[in-house]
Design an enzyme around this catalytic site. Structure first.
Site, PDB file in Angstrom:
ATOM      1  N   GLU A 137       0.788  -1.282  -0.071  1.00  0.00           N
ATOM      2  CA  GLU A 137      -0.133  -0.032  -0.141  1.00  0.00           C
ATOM      3  C   GLU A 137       1.048   1.258  -0.055  1.00  0.00           C
ATOM      4  OE1 GLU A 137      -2.747  -0.057   3.400  1.00  0.00           O
ATOM      5  OE2 GLU A 137      -4.204  -1.197   1.961  1.00  0.00           O
ATOM      6  N   HIS A 258      -9.987  11.444   3.134  1.00  0.00           N
ATOM      7  CA  HIS A 258      -9.468  10.336   1.898  1.00  0.00           C
ATOM      8  C   HIS A 258      -9.868  11.334   0.762  1.00  0.00           C
ATOM      9  CE1 HIS A 258      -9.830   7.167  -0.962  1.00  0.00           C
ATOM     10  NE2 HIS A 258      -9.257   6.562   0.181  1.00  0.00           N
ATOM     11  N   ARG A 304      -1.976  11.012  -1.107  1.00  0.00           N
ATOM     12  CA  ARG A 304      -3.431  11.148  -0.702  1.00  0.00           C
ATOM     13  C   ARG A 304      -3.655  12.681  -0.102  1.00  0.00           C
ATOM     14  NH1 ARG A 304      -6.074   6.889   3.771  1.00  0.00           N
ATOM     15  NH2 ARG A 304      -6.449   5.509   2.229  1.00  0.00           N
ATOM     16  N   HIS A 365     -11.744  10.941   7.286  1.00  0.00           N
ATOM     17  CA  HIS A 365     -11.595   9.562   7.427  1.00  0.00           C
ATOM     18  C   HIS A 365     -10.935   9.060   8.531  1.00  0.00           C
ATOM     19  CE1 HIS A 365     -11.041   5.706   5.362  1.00  0.00           C
ATOM     20  NE2 HIS A 365      -9.738   5.668   5.298  1.00  0.00           N
ATOM     21  N   ARG A 400      -1.483   9.393   9.677  1.00  0.00           N
ATOM     22  CA  ARG A 400      -1.484   7.941   9.805  1.00  0.00           C
ATOM     23  C   ARG A 400      -0.937   7.429   8.314  1.00  0.00           C
ATOM     24  NH1 ARG A 400      -6.194   3.797   8.658  1.00  0.00           N
ATOM     25  NH2 ARG A 400      -6.565   5.213   7.127  1.00  0.00           N
TER      26      ARG A 400
HETATM   27  C1  LIG Z   1     -14.202   3.274   4.893  1.00  0.00           C
HETATM   28  C2  LIG Z   1     -13.003   3.022   6.088  1.00  0.00           C
HETATM   29  C3  LIG Z   1     -11.857   2.309   5.658  1.00  0.00           C
HETATM   30  C4  LIG Z   1     -10.987   1.826   6.341  1.00  0.00           C
HETATM   31  N1  LIG Z   1      -9.822   1.260   5.939  1.00  0.00           N
HETATM   32  C5  LIG Z   1      -8.861   0.689   6.949  1.00  0.00           C
HETATM   33  C6  LIG Z   1      -7.910  -0.075   6.515  1.00  0.00           C
HETATM   34  O1  LIG Z   1      -7.834  -0.720   5.493  1.00  0.00           O
HETATM   35  N2  LIG Z   1      -6.900  -0.646   7.517  1.00  0.00           N
HETATM   36  C7  LIG Z   1      -6.850  -0.147   8.783  1.00  0.00           C
HETATM   37  O2  LIG Z   1      -5.890  -0.191   9.652  1.00  0.00           O
HETATM   38  N3  LIG Z   1      -7.819   1.023   8.989  1.00  0.00           N
HETATM   39  C8  LIG Z   1      -8.724   1.419   8.088  1.00  0.00           C
HETATM   40  N4  LIG Z   1      -9.834   2.390   8.490  1.00  0.00           N
HETATM   41  C9  LIG Z   1      -9.671   2.954  10.090  1.00  0.00           C
HETATM   42  C10 LIG Z   1     -10.253   1.778  10.744  1.00  0.00           C
HETATM   43  O3  LIG Z   1     -11.256   1.104  10.524  1.00  0.00           O
HETATM   44  C11 LIG Z   1     -10.600   2.349  12.255  1.00  0.00           C
HETATM   45  O4  LIG Z   1      -9.459   3.216  12.745  1.00  0.00           O
HETATM   46  C12 LIG Z   1     -10.832   1.407  13.379  1.00  0.00           C
HETATM   47  O5  LIG Z   1     -11.726   0.374  12.845  1.00  0.00           O
HETATM   48  C13 LIG Z   1     -11.147   1.990  14.745  1.00  0.00           C
HETATM   49  O6  LIG Z   1     -11.431   0.890  15.541  1.00  0.00           O
HETATM   50  P1  LIG Z   1     -12.154   1.238  17.064  1.00  0.00           P
HETATM   51  O7  LIG Z   1     -12.453  -0.134  17.562  1.00  0.00           O
HETATM   52  O8  LIG Z   1     -11.067   1.893  17.713  1.00  0.00           O
HETATM   53  O9  LIG Z   1     -13.380   2.056  16.528  1.00  0.00           O
HETATM   54  P2  LIG Z   1     -14.628   1.508  15.710  1.00  0.00           P
HETATM   55  O10 LIG Z   1     -14.397   0.453  15.034  1.00  0.00           O
HETATM   56  O11 LIG Z   1     -15.391   2.619  15.040  1.00  0.00           O
HETATM   57  O12 LIG Z   1     -15.774   0.983  16.932  1.00  0.00           O
HETATM   58  C14 LIG Z   1     -16.238   1.924  17.861  1.00  0.00           C
HETATM   59  C15 LIG Z   1     -17.325   1.241  18.771  1.00  0.00           C
HETATM   60  O13 LIG Z   1     -17.724   2.355  19.774  1.00  0.00           O
HETATM   61  C16 LIG Z   1     -19.295   2.410  19.460  1.00  0.00           C
HETATM   62  N5  LIG Z   1     -19.685   3.669  20.416  1.00  0.00           N
HETATM   63  C17 LIG Z   1     -19.291   4.913  19.817  1.00  0.00           C
HETATM   64  N6  LIG Z   1     -19.901   5.728  20.881  1.00  0.00           N
HETATM   65  C18 LIG Z   1     -20.471   5.120  21.568  1.00  0.00           C
HETATM   66  C19 LIG Z   1     -21.142   5.358  22.995  1.00  0.00           C
HETATM   67  N7  LIG Z   1     -21.254   6.477  23.196  1.00  0.00           N
HETATM   68  N8  LIG Z   1     -21.772   4.323  23.553  1.00  0.00           N
HETATM   69  C20 LIG Z   1     -21.551   3.068  23.292  1.00  0.00           C
HETATM   70  N9  LIG Z   1     -20.751   2.790  22.167  1.00  0.00           N
HETATM   71  C21 LIG Z   1     -20.331   3.716  21.532  1.00  0.00           C
HETATM   72  C22 LIG Z   1     -19.581   2.170  17.955  1.00  0.00           C
HETATM   73  O14 LIG Z   1     -21.125   1.774  17.825  1.00  0.00           O
HETATM   74  C23 LIG Z   1     -18.606   1.246  17.534  1.00  0.00           C
HETATM   75  O15 LIG Z   1     -19.273  -0.156  17.982  1.00  0.00           O
HETATM   76  C24 LIG Z   1     -10.772   2.516   7.701  1.00  0.00           C
HETATM   77  C25 LIG Z   1     -12.053   3.151   8.020  1.00  0.00           C
HETATM   78  C26 LIG Z   1     -13.051   3.546   7.353  1.00  0.00           C
HETATM   79  C27 LIG Z   1     -14.125   4.367   7.804  1.00  0.00           C
END
Ligand SMILES: Cc1cc2nc3c(=O)[nH]c(=O)nc-3n(C[C@H](O)[C@H](O)[C@H](O)COP(=O)(O)OP(=O)(O)OC[C@H]3O[C@@H](n4cnc5c(N)ncnc54)[C@H](O)[C@@H]3O)c2cc1C
Length: 559
Positions: A137, A258, A304, A365, A400
């Site tokens: 990538e 993005h 990007r 993003h 990032r």
């Molecule tokens: C389209 C897209 C493509 C991406 N591609 C990549 C990739 O290829 N590789 C990579 O490393 N990263 C990628 N990312 C970034 C990556 O997906 C995120 O940084 C990562 O998933 C974050 O994980 P997390 O567990 O911290 O949060 P999340 O996966 O966002 O989970 C957060 C959780 O908290 C819950 N929540 C939020 N607020 C509250 C509240 N007040 N009360 C209760 N629950 C709550 C939500 O409902 C969710 O369940 C991408 C992101 C997007 C949007």
């Protein structure tokens, strides 16, 4: 009566779920999650997870790539720890049942799934240097992206949700939105976090949940901007709650955009992959003239942030709502074969990408900043931990590196779980008052929420987006303060709803972004301002902010 547990986890993305799976070996876990358990940024991740698994690759190279991307603002210890732990975390995911593409066949397959439980013991057996197909990538100097087709997040989330579902020590409360953290200092006790109040959305009431430790895993805040690749849950709740509770936050000015998201009023959050530009797609103005040659000799293949800035400049200059990405030089056959998802999704909105250019806009993003933590996930408030996108560990610096964020979520979830493996159950549960609705009544003015929601996200887009200036930031700050006043008035007057709470949280996150951006008098990584176009070596420090303490540069980075 309050619910109690050893570990209260807020959020069910990669960070929350992987923490819960490990922590459940040491005590009871309650996960509260705002909507269905799988709804998260994690589920939409496309590319994959970075890990040094190939013999020709090295940890040093991954570290270097991360620091180059981060414009030298990274905490080198956080980078080193993350990179070196990556192979084990991939092993952990596979032990939990995630199936990644294999090198031999290039197909999506894996060994049979082991039972969930002692995942850590299975890790070493599962880390194999050769069997995974590794993608290359942008920004990475070697093939190191573990993936499951182009829907890696969906597979990871599926596997973790399933594993959590089989664990009797973990209770998941869906449609429960954490409203505010419970800090005992508020009730005359020590400065300790003892849990959270959460809105049971179906019942319309706020419940009290006490945890020996409270772990924020609530993800990013893309919804603070008008255009975002993030799903609706990404409203920065954890960061806003932590800030209100008095925790330190950092580097909120670094929001990654993005360059190309489908522009269509009804098509929310759909990414148009960089791979299209890799196949020769051309960015054009609304009158059909290409413009990238005016910005960078690498044209559409520039990095990007440069492409995003060029599109932003074109839109701001002309007042256009979007630009076009044109791949009509490729046949329908080719496009269907190579980009089946994008082809089908655009067709759903009446755009035949073999015949018409695709309307695109850049979109928020990924948030590099967040709640400040140490290298095990501790925040500045005892009892409160933060992991994943809501945390600022120092890994990303000012920008990032692709595919490092899912990894960060897992690495720090693991480190926090290890640090929390001894649960102290000696003290009695604190006496915390139930949620007090005061004089609140049901709302008859919900339009205030929709109006302020739109206004806030649009002003963030226009004034605090990809290109900033002191003047724009001042304008934004004034408007945000006004909106916050209205939101606070509404908050105290009416019963809380998910929409209102999210609005309150994005307003807080907007305030933090603006204050950090205004205090950073240089351009670095994702923060670009026309008033200070150069990077200032004296500002190679984190921007820290706390309730009652304005944004200011923190201490010099550790060597
Ligand atoms: C389209 C897209 C493509 C991406 N591609 C990549 C990739 O290829 N590789 C990579 O490393 N990263 C990628 N990312 C970034 C990556 O997906 C995120 O940084 C990562 O998933 C974050 O994980 P997390 O567990 O911290 O949060 P999340 O996966 O966002 O989970 C957060 C959780 O908290 C819950 N929540 C939020 N607020 C509250 C509240 N007040 N009360 C209760 N629950 C709550 C939500 O409902 C969710 O369940 C991408 C992101 C997007 C949007």
């Amino acid at each position: 009566m309050a619910l109690t547990c050893d570990f209260l986890v807020i959020g069910s993305g990669i960070a929350g779920l992987s923490f819960a799976l490990e922590a459940a070996a040491h005590g009871s876990v309650i996960i509260v999650t705002k909507r269905a358990r799988e709804e998260s940024n994690t589920k939409y991740a496309q590319g994959g997870i970075a890990a040094v698994l190939d013999d020709s690759d090295t940890f040093e190279a991954h570290v270097k790539d991360t620091i180059v991307a981060g414009a030298n603002l990274n905490n080198p210890r956080a980078v080193d720890i993350t990179v070196r732990d990556a192979p084990s975390r991939i092993g952990m995911l596979r032990a939990a049942g995630a199936q990644f593409d294999l090198a031999t066949s290039g197909v999506h397959a894996d060994e049979s799934r082991p039972s969930v439980g002692a995942l850590s013991e299975k890790v070493s057996a599962k880390v194999s240097k050769q069997d995974l197909d590794l993608h290359l990538e942008g920004g990475h100097s070697a093939r190191r992206i573990v993936h499951a087709g182009d829907m890696t997040g969906r597979e990871v989330e599926r596997a973790l949700v399933e594993a959590v579902g089989q664990n009797p020590n973990i209770q998941v409360l869906e449609e429960h939105m954490a409203v505010d953290l419970i800090t005992l200092a508020k009730y005359g006790g020590p400065e300790v976090c003892a849990g959270a109040y959460a809105l049971d959305v179906a019942a319309g009431k706020v419940v009290t949940i006490l945890g020996r430790s409270t772990v924020l895993a609530s993800g990013g805040a893309g919804k603070v901007y008008l255009y975002t690749t993030n799903p609706d849950v990404a409203t920065g709740d954890g960061i806003a709650m932590a800030f209100r509770a008095g925790a330190e936050c950092a580097n909120m000015e670094f929001y990654q955009f993005h360059p190309t998201c489908l522009y269509n009023p009804t098509a929310k959050d759909f990414l148009i992959s960089e791979a299209l530009r890799g196949e020769g797609a051309i960015l054009k103005r609304l009158d059909g003239t290409p413009f990238m040659k005016e910005y960078d000799p690498r044209l559409e293949l520039a990095p990007r942030d440069i492409v995003a800035r060029a599109i932003d400049h074109e839109m701001k200059r002309s007042g256009a709502e979007h630009v076009y990405l044109d791949i009509t030089h490729k046949s329908a056959d080719f496009l269907q074969k190579h980009f089946p998802g994008i082809y089908a999704q655009c067709m759903k909105f009446g755009i035949d990408i073999a015949k018409q250019p695709i309307p695109v806009v850049p979109a928020a993003h990924f948030l590099c900043g967040g709640v400040t933590t140490d290298l095990e996930g501790r925040t500045s408030i005892p009892g409160l931990w933060a992991i994943g996108e809501c945390a600022h560990t120092g890994l990303h610096g000012a920008n990032r590196l692709a595919s490092n964020s899912l990894l960060e979520g897992m690495v720090f979830a693991h480190r926090a779980a290890v640090a929390l493996s001894q649960v102290d159950r000696s003290s009695p549960w604190p006496d915390v008052p139930e949620w007090d609705t005061g004089e609140a009544v049901p709302s008859d003015e919900a339009v205030v929420i929709t109006q302020n929601w739109d206004e806030l996200r649009r002003l963030m887009w226009n004034y605090v987006g990809i290109v900033r200036s002191d003047k724009r930031l001042r304008r934004a700050a004034r408007r945000i303060a006004l909106l916050q006043e209205e939101i606070a008035e509404y908050y105290w007057k009416y019963f809380v709803t998910r929409d209102l709470l999210e609005l309150r949280n994005i307003a807080t996150v907007a305030q933090l972004i603006v204050e950090c951006a205004a205090a950073r008098k240089e351009s670095r990584g994702l923060h670009f301002t026309i008033d200070y176009r150069e990077t200032d070596p004296k500002m190679a420090r984190d921007m820290v902010i706390k309730r009652g303490v304005p944004a200011h540069l923190g201490q010099a980075k550790p060597a």
